[in-house]
Design a protein around this motif. Structure first.
Motif, short mmCIF file in Angstrom:
data_model
loop_
_atom_site.label_atom_id
_atom_site.label_comp_id
_atom_site.label_asym_id
_atom_site.label_seq_id
_atom_site.Cartn_x
_atom_site.Cartn_y
_atom_site.Cartn_z
N GLU A 69 -1.74 0.97 9.57
CA GLU A 69 -2.21 2.34 9.59
C GLU A 69 -3.20 2.48 10.72
O GLU A 69 -4.01 1.57 10.95
CB GLU A 69 -2.91 2.69 8.27
N PRO B 92 0.84 -1.20 0.00
CA PRO B 92 0.00 0.00 0.00
C PRO B 92 0.87 1.25 0.00
O PRO B 92 1.84 1.33 0.73
CB PRO B 92 -0.78 -0.12 1.32
N GLY B 93 0.52 2.17 -0.84
CA GLY B 93 1.25 3.44 -0.82
C GLY B 93 2.40 3.48 -1.78
O GLY B 93 2.94 4.55 -2.05
N TYR B 94 2.83 2.40 -2.30
CA TYR B 94 4.02 2.44 -3.14
C TYR B 94 3.83 1.62 -4.40
O TYR B 94 3.20 0.58 -4.38
CB TYR B 94 5.23 1.90 -2.39
N SER B 95 4.40 2.10 -5.46
CA SER B 95 4.53 1.25 -6.63
C SER B 95 5.99 1.31 -7.01
O SER B 95 6.63 2.35 -6.94
CB SER B 95 3.66 1.77 -7.77
N VAL B 96 6.51 0.19 -7.36
CA VAL B 96 7.95 0.11 -7.58
C VAL B 96 8.23 -0.10 -9.05
O VAL B 96 7.69 -1.01 -9.67
CB VAL B 96 8.56 -1.02 -6.75
N ARG C 76 1.14 6.05 10.31
CA ARG C 76 1.55 4.85 9.60
C ARG C 76 2.74 4.25 10.31
O ARG C 76 3.70 4.96 10.64
CB ARG C 76 1.92 5.16 8.15
#
Lengths: 135, 542
Positions: free
Chosen positions: A82, A7-11, A91
């Motif tokens: 969270e 969640p929150g990130y795309s790599v 978080r």
């Protein structure tokens, strides 16, 4: 695909793969050290870092999140949980296995450097004038 | 209560700072960061400290710089913006350097003539758009870009203006020698007005205010020639096959005399000398003939005209050159003989109202009287100052060197201005304000590129794995490639800038860069859809 694994990130895997492993910078090293004790939220990391460095390093919020972004994108840190406290988003982050490995490698590297330095100082014949604690 | 008030204020200020973050990063991080910032703030704090603000802005700058230096599209945009900014600065500097006039007119102000003819890189501004006042010289010239125009040199010697294309085709046709007796324009003796023939009408350009008037009610015949201005600048003698008209330029009223003339000159007292093939006639201002003589065959009245004392009339060889003869005595029945080489002609008229005739020794044309001397236009294009008494002849306006594109034609001097003028070294000329605003265009493009870049980094994030330093290093090959690509362009530019106008090629270069910028913008719009955001939006807690 993998973009929503965390969640929150795309790599961007291609970019990660292209980047060589670099030395950890001081803030990153301290953040990883803080998280090594267990999941913590941002403010907890700030306080912990101050404690670890005996008040010598006070991370700023922007620096902290710059480091967290970088560490998360390298897969060394991930989102733990969270929660909302007093209607504020909090978080928690935790160290990944890769993060623990990396922290250990960095710590070993630093320790070997420190040991070499100390042993050479001893070899010269005791503490340098004014450095106080030796032996 | 006040604590809560200051807390809200602090939160608002933190949020304002966080707006500098790229939008995806802000969407994912803002709530969390605000919470930590407020927690870390001291209780009495009502505004972010300087170091907090600097730290947050540095975070935003790092995120954006990473994007600018890594994203290939943004990178190209940055390179183009930089090149455009440099081009704008160079063009602005070039223009500023070449357009600035000299210091104010010197303490010894007064009419002057430059000692040589200037080159036109960059060309001067238009006299009708940026009037510079009275002119001392007018002539047809051109620049290395192939433009032809009428040049006006200011009476103070510090300014230059142009009248573009005064005839529709200012280039003198091959084989037709430019000559002051059939010139399409005529500079007034005081240098304040320029008469220009446009088709069948006569226009008068006021050089002091840039206004152009068409002389009303005047229809010029095909054969009409502008012969001479009166010294007060109110009338023009126009010759045609049917006679000569003395036209009042303010209302078009004309006094017609039947004598057809090929040349004419107004005296300071208003008398008008008209010269035809064989006769010289002198009229009063009202058109009444008051005297006459036989005209020297093969000679015309020169642009210099009457001497300031009104007793001598300067002559020039007619274009259709006839035998170079001199009178051997005085009076109307004078016999002629071929004149010895290098000798001037002096012919004293029999009648009192008829001037003595004076012609310089060489085939040169008297342009104006100058302090008792005559300024002569020589065949080589230079101007000499001839003393009729001693015969001394000095070059005062040199021909132009190092300019191969254009020849100076139809040189005219404002005779009243020239009568008092000193010859001074040609200094930097005020060429008037810049006509085309290419530096401005380039600057606008670079601002647009920067705004576009800012917007691009608002919505695009590059993976934070890349440190800013690594990003800059990765941009270096791009910069080198851009330089390598730019070198031939610069070389090409330098090659061309010698024989042709520098400004023109700055323009070409700028246009090419602007096209590249436009292409880049288009590409970046195309890329925007395929770029995966780092932070999925909408994960805020509230």
């Amino acid at each position: 695909m993998e973009a929503h694994d965390q969640p929150g990130y795309s790599v961007e895997r291609s970019i990660v793969a292209a980047m060589p492993i670099r030395r950890l910078q001081e803030p990153s090293f301290l953040v990883l050290t803080a998280l090594a004790r267990g999941p913590q939220h941002g403010y907890g990391v700030l306080k912990d870092v101050e404690e670890i460095s005996a008040g010598a390093v006070k991370l700023r919020v922007g620096t902290l999140y710059g480091a967290l972004d970088r560490l998360a994108s390298e897969g060394l840190v991930e989102l733990d949980a969270e929660e909302v406290v007093d209607s504020r988003l909090r978080r928690y982050y935790r160290l990944t296995a890769a993060g623990a490995q990396r922290l250990e490698a960095e710590a070993m590297r630093r320790r070997s450097q420190v040991e070499v330095a100390l042993s050479r100082l001893r070899g010269v014949g005791g503490p340098l004038p004014g450095t106080g604690t030796a032996s | 209560m006040t604590d809560e008030g200051s807390g809200e204020r602090l939160e608002r200020r933190y949020r304002r700072l966080l707006r500098a973050l790229p939008a995806p990063q802000r969407a994912a991080r803002e709530e969390e960061m605000v919470a930590v910032l407020l927690q870390a703030a001291t209780p009495s704090q009502s505004r972010p400290t300087v170091s907090e603000a600097a730290d947050l802005l540095a975070l935003a700058a790092r995120s954006r710089l990473r994007c600018l230096f890594v994203d290939p599209v943004a990178r190209l945009g940055v390179a183009v913006a930089m090149l455009l900014t440099i081009a704008a600065a160079v063009a602005a500097h070039d223009v500023a350097a070449s357009r600035t006039g000299t210091e104010e007119p010197s303490a010894t102000a007064g009419p002057v003539l430059p000692d040589r003819f200037p080159a036109w890189d960059p060309p001067p501004a238009r006299a009708d758009r940026s009037p510079a006042g009275a002119a001392s010289m007018a002539y047809l010239d051109g620049d290395e870009d192939g433009a032809h125009f009428l040049v006006l040199i200011g009476a103070e010697g510090t300014s230059a203006r142009q009248v573009p294309d005064p005839t529709g085709s200012t280039a003198a046709p091959d084989g037709v020698p430019a000559d002051s007796t059939n010139s399409p324009f005529l500079l007034a003796p005081d240098g304040r007005q320029l008469a220009v023939r446009r088709g069948h009408s006569l226009q008068v350009l006021d050089l002091t205010n840039g206004r152009t008037r068409t002389v009303p009610g005047l229809e010029l015949a095909n054969s009409a020639r502008l012969l001479a201005w009166s010294l007060d600048g109110t009338r023009i003698a126009v010759g045609s096959a049917t006679g000569t008209d003395v036209v009042d330029v303010s209302n078009g009223f004309a006094v017609h005399v039947t004598e057809a003339a090929t040349s004419a000159a107004f005296a300071p007292d208003g008398r008008l000398a008209l010269a035809g093939r064989t006769r010289l006639d002198v009229f009063r201002a009202d058109g009444r003939r008051i005297g006459g003589d036989t005209m020297l065959p093969g000679w015309d009245i020169a642009a210099a005209g009457w001497s300031p004392d009104g007793r001598i009339l300067a002559l020039r060889r007619a274009q259709d050159s006839s035998p170079d003869v001199v009178p051997t005595g005085t009076g109307t029945t004078t016999p002629y003989q071929r004149r010895p080489a290098g000798q001037p002609i002096v012919h004293i008229a029999a009648e009192g109202d008829v001037p003595a005739l004076l012609a310089p020794p060489d085939p040169s044309a008297p342009l104006a009287w100058n302090r008792g001397r005559l300024l002569l236009e020589s065949d080589s294009g230079s101007v000499t100052s001839w003393n009729p008494v001693t015969g001394q002849n000095d070059t005062v306006i040199r021909t132009r060197e190092g300019v191969y594109c254009c020849t100076i034609a139809s040189l005219q001097l404002a005779t009243n201005v020239a009568a008092r003028a000193r010859i001074v070294p040609l200094d930097a000329l005020d060429r008037g304000p810049l006509g085309p605003f290419w530096p401005l265009v380039a600057a606008l493009f670079s601002v647009a590129a920067l705004v576009r870049g800012w917007w691009y980094t608002r919505t695009h994030l590059v993976h934070p794995t890349t440190s800013v330093r690594a990003a800059v290093l990765r941009a270096v090959p791009w910069a080198l490639a851009a330089t390598a690509a730019g070198l031939p362009v610069g070389y090409f530019y330098l090659m061309l800038s010698y024989p042709l106008g520098r400004e023109a090629h700055l323009l070409h270069l700028t246009t090419a860069l602007a096209a590249a910028a436009a292409y880049t913008f288009g590409r970046s719009l195309g890329r925007a859809r395929t770029w995966r955001p780092l932070y999925p939006a909408g994960r805020a807690a509230r």
